[in-house]
Design a protein around this motif. Structure first.
Motif, short mmCIF file in Angstrom:
data_model
loop_
_atom_site.label_atom_id
_atom_site.label_comp_id
_atom_site.label_asym_id
_atom_site.label_seq_id
_atom_site.Cartn_x
_atom_site.Cartn_y
_atom_site.Cartn_z
N GLY A 3 -17.73 0.61 7.06
CA GLY A 3 -16.97 -0.61 7.33
C GLY A 3 -15.63 -0.60 6.61
N ALA A 4 -15.60 -0.16 5.36
CA ALA A 4 -14.35 -0.11 4.59
C ALA A 4 -13.37 0.87 5.23
CB ALA A 4 -14.65 0.29 3.15
N ILE A 5 -13.87 2.04 5.64
CA ILE A 5 -13.01 3.04 6.28
C ILE A 5 -12.45 2.51 7.59
CG2 ILE A 5 -12.98 5.32 7.36
CD1 ILE A 5 -15.08 6.17 5.27
N ALA A 6 -13.30 1.82 8.36
CA ALA A 6 -12.85 1.25 9.63
C ALA A 6 -11.77 0.20 9.40
CB ALA A 6 -14.04 0.63 10.37
N LYS A 13 -3.22 1.20 11.94
CA LYS A 13 -2.70 0.99 13.30
C LYS A 13 -1.83 -0.26 13.36
CE LYS A 13 -6.69 3.20 15.53
NZ LYS A 13 -7.86 3.00 16.43
N TYR A 14 -2.28 -1.32 12.66
CA TYR A 14 -1.52 -2.57 12.66
C TYR A 14 -0.17 -2.40 11.96
CZ TYR A 14 -0.52 -7.54 12.03
OH TYR A 14 0.05 -8.79 12.05
N GLU A 22 10.26 -7.35 11.88
CA GLU A 22 10.94 -7.71 10.65
C GLU A 22 9.96 -7.96 9.50
OE1 GLU A 22 11.14 -12.50 11.69
OE2 GLU A 22 12.97 -11.30 11.62
N PHE A 23 8.68 -7.81 9.77
CA PHE A 23 7.66 -8.06 8.74
C PHE A 23 7.38 -6.78 7.95
CE2 PHE A 23 6.71 -11.15 12.10
CZ PHE A 23 6.80 -12.34 11.37
N ASP A 24 7.02 -6.98 6.66
CA ASP A 24 6.64 -5.85 5.81
C ASP A 24 5.24 -5.37 6.18
OD1 ASP A 24 9.01 -6.03 4.37
OD2 ASP A 24 8.14 -7.45 2.93
N THR A 25 5.01 -4.08 5.94
CA THR A 25 3.66 -3.54 6.17
C THR A 25 2.71 -4.07 5.09
OG1 THR A 25 4.23 -1.56 4.89
CG2 THR A 25 4.51 -1.45 7.28
N ILE A 26 1.42 -3.96 5.33
CA ILE A 26 0.40 -4.52 4.45
C ILE A 26 -0.37 -3.40 3.77
CG2 ILE A 26 -1.71 -5.93 4.35
CD1 ILE A 26 -0.69 -7.34 6.91
N ARG A 27 -0.60 -3.56 2.49
CA ARG A 27 -1.41 -2.61 1.74
C ARG A 27 -2.57 -3.35 1.09
NH1 ARG A 27 2.23 0.81 -2.25
NH2 ARG A 27 0.17 1.83 -2.52
N ASN A 117 -3.62 9.23 6.07
CA ASN A 117 -3.02 9.96 7.18
C ASN A 117 -3.51 11.41 7.18
OD1 ASN A 117 -1.02 11.79 5.73
ND2 ASN A 117 -0.33 9.79 5.01
N SER A 118 -3.42 12.04 8.33
CA SER A 118 -4.02 13.37 8.53
C SER A 118 -3.44 14.41 7.59
CB SER A 118 -3.82 13.81 9.98
OG SER A 118 -2.43 13.83 10.31
#
Length: 333
Positions: A3-6, A13-14, A22-27, A117-118
């Motif tokens: 579930g955590a990996i998913a 992807k989001y 214009e929005f910042d990416t989420i970590r 990432n790969s």
């Protein structure tokens, strides 16, 4: 675990969508631990809440916080790792052994990098053996071997944040711990004195550098910084007092302990030496026990001072970070 990996893969992807807005990416960071807990409703007559209570929950929260330290989105504990049905189906490497706040026993922490990432998955898989070897060297106190192992990792994967942290930690530790074979520079124009000191120091596992005059001594120090200098006062050319003064005026050499060797017994000469920055005097003719005792004492003091300095720098950094957070909070209000 799945579930955590998913969750992390979906977030990746989001974030690709957010890159075009214009929005910042989420970590995010996820910490997983496996253990017993108490689930139920707590509270009073006017206020009630459903919650979970246990050390396992607290530990999971602490592990989640460590994801910021290691710059990785998913960490799990040894308990969770051991509960996995098939560990080989995941991309996992041991990353640290720490004592987290609220716990007394050290906890093994593993990084799960399936969702990265790969490129990073491939690079971390390739360097897995070197990273784990470096981990074991580090926690066995073999910091030189650990540093070399993690540097091998970085040669392949320069973006490996955990390896970067380990290399920096090794450098700090190697800079403040007592070496197995301290380097002593002997400066004296008398061959018989040099031979006597060389034999004494070599017999007790010191590495010995030799200089027969002051000018040569200053050149030797530029090439190889010793841990301590035994410095004769009366020499042709520049004397020991001037050599000491030059060493203490140079920021790169001012922290090297200098012990004068002399037949001079005048109090004024000794005071002058201390004023120039020497830490001690050894009177000729030498006694092996005295030479070794003074060297070991001043080496120990020197490394303790370095450790204290390193700790003060760390505390100042933490204080400044705390002030910055307080100032940021005030500004936001």
């Amino acid at each position: 675990m799945k579930g955590a990996i998913a969750m992390l893969k979906t977030l990746a992807k989001y974030n690709k969508i957010l890159q075009y807005t214009e929005f910042d990416t989420i970590r995010i960071g996820i910490g997983l631990h496996t253990g017993k807990l108490m689930l139920g409703t707590v509270g009073g007559q006017k206020r009630m809440d459903s919650t979970v209570i246990s050390d396992a929950v607290n530990l999971a929260s602490r592990i989640e916080g460590l994801t910021k330290t290691y710059h990785t989105p998913l960490l799990i504990t040894e308990n969770t790792y051991q509960q996995l049905t098939d560990q080989s189906q995941y991309k996992i490497r041991i990353i640290d052994r720490v004592t987290v706040k609220g716990q007394t026993e050290p906890v093994k922490i593993y990084e799960v990098f399936d969702a990265q990432n790969s490129v990073q998955v491939e690079l971390k898989s390739t360097t897995l053996a070197d990273f784990e070897q470096g981990f074991h060297y580090f926690h066995d106190g073999e910091f030189e071997h650990a540093q070399k192992a993690f540097e091998k990792v970085l040669q392949v994967n320069s973006d490996d944040k955990a390896a970067q942290i380990y290399v920096e930690s090794c450098r700090k530790v190697l800079g403040i711990i007592m070496p197995k074979q301290p380097v002593i520079l002997v400066v004296d124009d008398m061959p018989i004195n040099i031979k006597l000191l060389f034999d004494i120091l070599k017999e007790h596992h010191f590495e010995v550098l030799i200089a027969k005059d002051g000018e040569t001594a200053l050149k030797v120090v530029e090439r190889r910084k010793p841990h301590l200098i035994l410095l004769d006062i009366m020499m042709p050319g520049i004397n020991g007092f001037e050599v000491c003064q030059r060493l203490k005026e140079n920021i790169k050499t001012q922290d090297i302990p200098v012990v004068f060797m002399t037949t001079l017994s005048d109090t004024d000469d000794k005071i002058k030496g201390f004023q120039l920055g020497a830490v001690d005097y050894i009177t000729k003719p030498f006694k092996a026990e005295e030479v070794l005792s003074r060297i070991r004492t001043h080496l120990k003091l020197s490394f303790l001072q370095q450790q204290a300095h390193e700790r003060n720098v760390e505390l100042e950094t933490q204080n400044q970070q705390l002030k910055d957070k307080i100032n940021l909070g005030t500004c936001m209000k």
